[in-house]
Design a protein around this motif. Structure first.
Motif, PDB file in Angstrom:
ATOM      1  N   GLU A  36       0.821  -1.209   0.000  1.00 29.56           N
ATOM      2  CA  GLU A  36       0.000   0.000   0.000  1.00 29.56           C
ATOM      3  C   GLU A  36       0.855   1.259   0.000  1.00 29.56           C
ATOM      4  O   GLU A  36       0.559   2.218  -0.723  1.00 29.56           O
ATOM      5  N   LYS A  37       1.896   1.260   0.793  1.00 33.45           N
ATOM      6  CA  LYS A  37       2.698   2.474   0.937  1.00 33.45           C
ATOM      7  C   LYS A  37       3.502   2.772  -0.329  1.00 33.45           C
ATOM      8  O   LYS A  37       3.696   3.944  -0.673  1.00 33.45           O
ATOM      9  N   LEU A  38       3.976   1.747  -1.037  1.00 33.99           N
ATOM     10  CA  LEU A  38       4.668   2.003  -2.304  1.00 33.99           C
ATOM     11  C   LEU A  38       3.710   2.603  -3.326  1.00 33.99           C
ATOM     12  O   LEU A  38       4.074   3.520  -4.069  1.00 33.99           O
ATOM     13  N   CYS A  39       2.481   2.125  -3.346  1.00 31.07           N
ATOM     14  CA  CYS A  39       1.480   2.696  -4.260  1.00 31.07           C
ATOM     15  C   CYS A  39       1.112   4.116  -3.837  1.00 31.07           C
ATOM     16  O   CYS A  39       0.962   4.997  -4.695  1.00 31.07           O
ATOM     17  N   ASP A  40       0.978   4.347  -2.535  1.00 33.16           N
ATOM     18  CA  ASP A  40       0.715   5.708  -2.041  1.00 33.16           C
ATOM     19  C   ASP A  40       1.835   6.650  -2.458  1.00 33.16           C
ATOM     20  O   ASP A  40       1.590   7.779  -2.877  1.00 33.16           O
ATOM     21  N   ALA A  41       3.086   6.171  -2.335  1.00 37.19           N
ATOM     22  CA  ALA A  41       4.238   6.992  -2.702  1.00 37.19           C
ATOM     23  C   ALA A  41       4.212   7.341  -4.183  1.00 37.19           C
ATOM     24  O   ALA A  41       4.475   8.485  -4.567  1.00 37.19           O
ATOM     25  N   ALA A  42       3.895   6.373  -5.025  1.00 39.14           N
ATOM     26  CA  ALA A  42       3.849   6.621  -6.470  1.00 39.14           C
ATOM     27  C   ALA A  42       2.877   7.748  -6.783  1.00 39.14           C
ATOM     28  O   ALA A  42       3.166   8.627  -7.605  1.00 39.14           O
ATOM     29  N   GLU A  43       1.745   7.756  -6.090  1.00 33.70           N
ATOM     30  CA  GLU A  43       0.736   8.784  -6.347  1.00 33.70           C
ATOM     31  C   GLU A  43       1.098  10.124  -5.714  1.00 33.70           C
ATOM     32  O   GLU A  43       1.116  11.156  -6.378  1.00 33.70           O
ATOM     33  N   SER A  44       1.427  10.116  -4.425  1.00 28.89           N
ATOM     34  CA  SER A  44       1.647  11.390  -3.725  1.00 28.89           C
ATOM     35  C   SER A  44       2.931  12.093  -4.159  1.00 28.89           C
ATOM     36  O   SER A  44       2.995  13.322  -4.160  1.00 28.89           O
ATOM     37  N   LEU A  45       3.947  11.322  -4.546  1.00 28.91           N
ATOM     38  CA  LEU A  45       5.215  11.926  -4.980  1.00 28.91           C
ATOM     39  C   LEU A  45       5.225  12.202  -6.483  1.00 28.91           C
ATOM     40  O   LEU A  45       6.204  12.713  -7.008  1.00 28.91           O
ATOM     41  N   LYS A  46       4.144  11.807  -7.159  1.00 27.76           N
ATOM     42  CA  LYS A  46       4.018  11.998  -8.612  1.00 27.76           C
ATOM     43  C   LYS A  46       5.227  11.427  -9.357  1.00 27.76           C
ATOM     44  O   LYS A  46       5.867  12.079 -10.170  1.00 27.76           O
ATOM     45  N   LEU A  47       5.520  10.161  -9.016  1.00 25.25           N
ATOM     46  CA  LEU A  47       6.673   9.489  -9.612  1.00 25.25           C
ATOM     47  C   LEU A  47       6.457   9.271 -11.101  1.00 25.25           C
ATOM     48  O   LEU A  47       5.355   8.940 -11.544  1.00 25.25           O
ATOM     49  N   ASP A  48       7.526   9.444 -11.869  1.00 25.12           N
ATOM     50  CA  ASP A  48       7.493   9.099 -13.285  1.00 25.12           C
ATOM     51  C   ASP A  48       7.716   7.608 -13.470  1.00 25.12           C
ATOM     52  O   ASP A  48       7.300   7.029 -14.476  1.00 25.12           O
ATOM     53  N   SER A  49       8.388   6.984 -12.502  1.00 23.91           N
ATOM     54  CA  SER A  49       8.697   5.565 -12.580  1.00 23.91           C
ATOM     55  C   SER A  49       9.044   5.072 -11.176  1.00 23.91           C
ATOM     56  O   SER A  49       9.549   5.836 -10.355  1.00 23.91           O
ATOM     57  N   LEU A  50       8.766   3.796 -10.927  1.00 17.43           N
ATOM     58  CA  LEU A  50       9.094   3.167  -9.653  1.00 17.43           C
ATOM     59  C   LEU A  50       9.852   1.878  -9.947  1.00 17.43           C
ATOM     60  O   LEU A  50       9.428   1.091 -10.796  1.00 17.43           O
ATOM     61  N   VAL A  51      10.972   1.674  -9.256  1.00  9.64           N
ATOM     62  CA  VAL A  51      11.787   0.468  -9.431  1.00  9.64           C
ATOM     63  C   VAL A  51      11.792  -0.278  -8.101  1.00  9.64           C
ATOM     64  O   VAL A  51      12.094   0.316  -7.054  1.00  9.64           O
ATOM     65  N   ILE A  52      11.450  -1.564  -8.165  1.00 14.72           N
ATOM     66  CA  ILE A  52      11.460  -2.389  -6.958  1.00 14.72           C
ATOM     67  C   ILE A  52      12.129  -3.719  -7.271  1.00 14.72           C
ATOM     68  O   ILE A  52      12.190  -4.142  -8.418  1.00 14.72           O
ATOM     69  N   GLY A  53      12.622  -4.358  -6.234  1.00 16.95           N
ATOM     70  CA  GLY A  53      13.204  -5.685  -6.397  1.00 16.95           C
ATOM     71  C   GLY A  53      12.123  -6.742  -6.269  1.00 16.95           C
ATOM     72  O   GLY A  53      11.150  -6.559  -5.546  1.00 16.95           O
ATOM     73  N   GLY A  54      12.311  -7.841  -6.981  1.00 17.96           N
ATOM     74  CA  GLY A  54      11.415  -8.988  -6.862  1.00 17.96           C
ATOM     75  C   GLY A  54      12.170 -10.105  -6.182  1.00 17.96           C
ATOM     76  O   GLY A  54      13.311 -10.396  -6.536  1.00 17.96           O
ATOM     77  N   ARG A  55      11.553 -10.713  -5.207  1.00 18.23           N
ATOM     78  CA  ARG A  55      12.250 -11.771  -4.459  1.00 18.23           C
ATOM     79  C   ARG A  55      12.413 -13.043  -5.248  1.00 18.23           C
ATOM     80  O   ARG A  55      13.122 -13.945  -4.829  1.00 18.23           O
ATOM     81  N   GLY A  56      11.724 -13.183  -6.351  1.00 17.07           N
ATOM     82  CA  GLY A  56      11.849 -14.399  -7.142  1.00 17.07           C
ATOM     83  C   GLY A  56      11.204 -15.588  -6.469  1.00 17.07           C
ATOM     84  O   GLY A  56      11.700 -16.710  -6.543  1.00 17.07           O
TER      85      GLY A  56
END
Length: 162
Positions: free
Chosen positions: A109-129
């Motif tokens: 939830e917080k990563l999605c909130d950050a994408a919206e509130s910070l008006k990110l152009d792109s978000l990069v996250i790691g995948g645990r595989g």
């Protein structure tokens, strides 16, 4: 060089989030961009600052301040030398602004909130595989973020665990 962008990078100091940071530095970050290192701390952690910023997250913390141990600990984090060592050169060489922001709660939830509130152009996250069974049982932060974020999301994978 195009328009300067705001790029968020999810960081929990795990090997996968460090790989995602390195990938972003090597493949995505351009001169003039702003990198926001997004930390999501368990809501069970009770630093003093959580009481002030629980809903909105911390203020943006410049890299020079964030690498100070007392500032990181104020937000319930332990600074990671490897991450700082990756960020300092890119800030200087590519003239990139690097700031951190700390949230408390569920990472999805917080990563999605950050994408919206910070008006990110792109978000990069790691995948645990995670394998299929573990992904079903534990849930996948990356799957949730890809489906719900308001900006493009890049998931940098490591090899699947068996």
């Amino acid at each position: 060089m195009g328009k300067a962008r705001v790029i968020g990078i999810g960081m929990d100091y795990s090997a996968t989030s460090k790989i995602a940071l390195k990938w972003a530095i090597d493949n995505l970050i351009e001169e003039g961009d702003t990198i926001i290192i997004i930390h999501v701390v368990s809501s069970k952690v009770e630093p003093t600052s959580k009481q002030l910023f629980e809903v909105t997250g911390s203020p943006l913390i410049p890299l020079d301040e964030f690498k100070q141990i007392n500032v990181s600990k104020y937000y319930g984090l332990n600074p990671d030398k490897e991450v700082i060592d990756m960020l300092e050169p890119v800030a200087k060489l590519k003239k990139v602004t690097v700031v951190s922001k700390v949230y408390w709660g569920d990472a999805r939830e917080k990563l999605c909130d950050a994408a919206e509130s910070l008006k990110l152009d792109s978000l990069v996250i790691g995948g645990r595989g995670l394998g299929v069974l573990k992904r079903v049982l534990l849930g996948s932060v990356s799957n949730y973020v890809v489906q719900n974020a308001t900006c493009p999301v890049t998931v940098v994978k490591t090899s699947p665990q068996k």
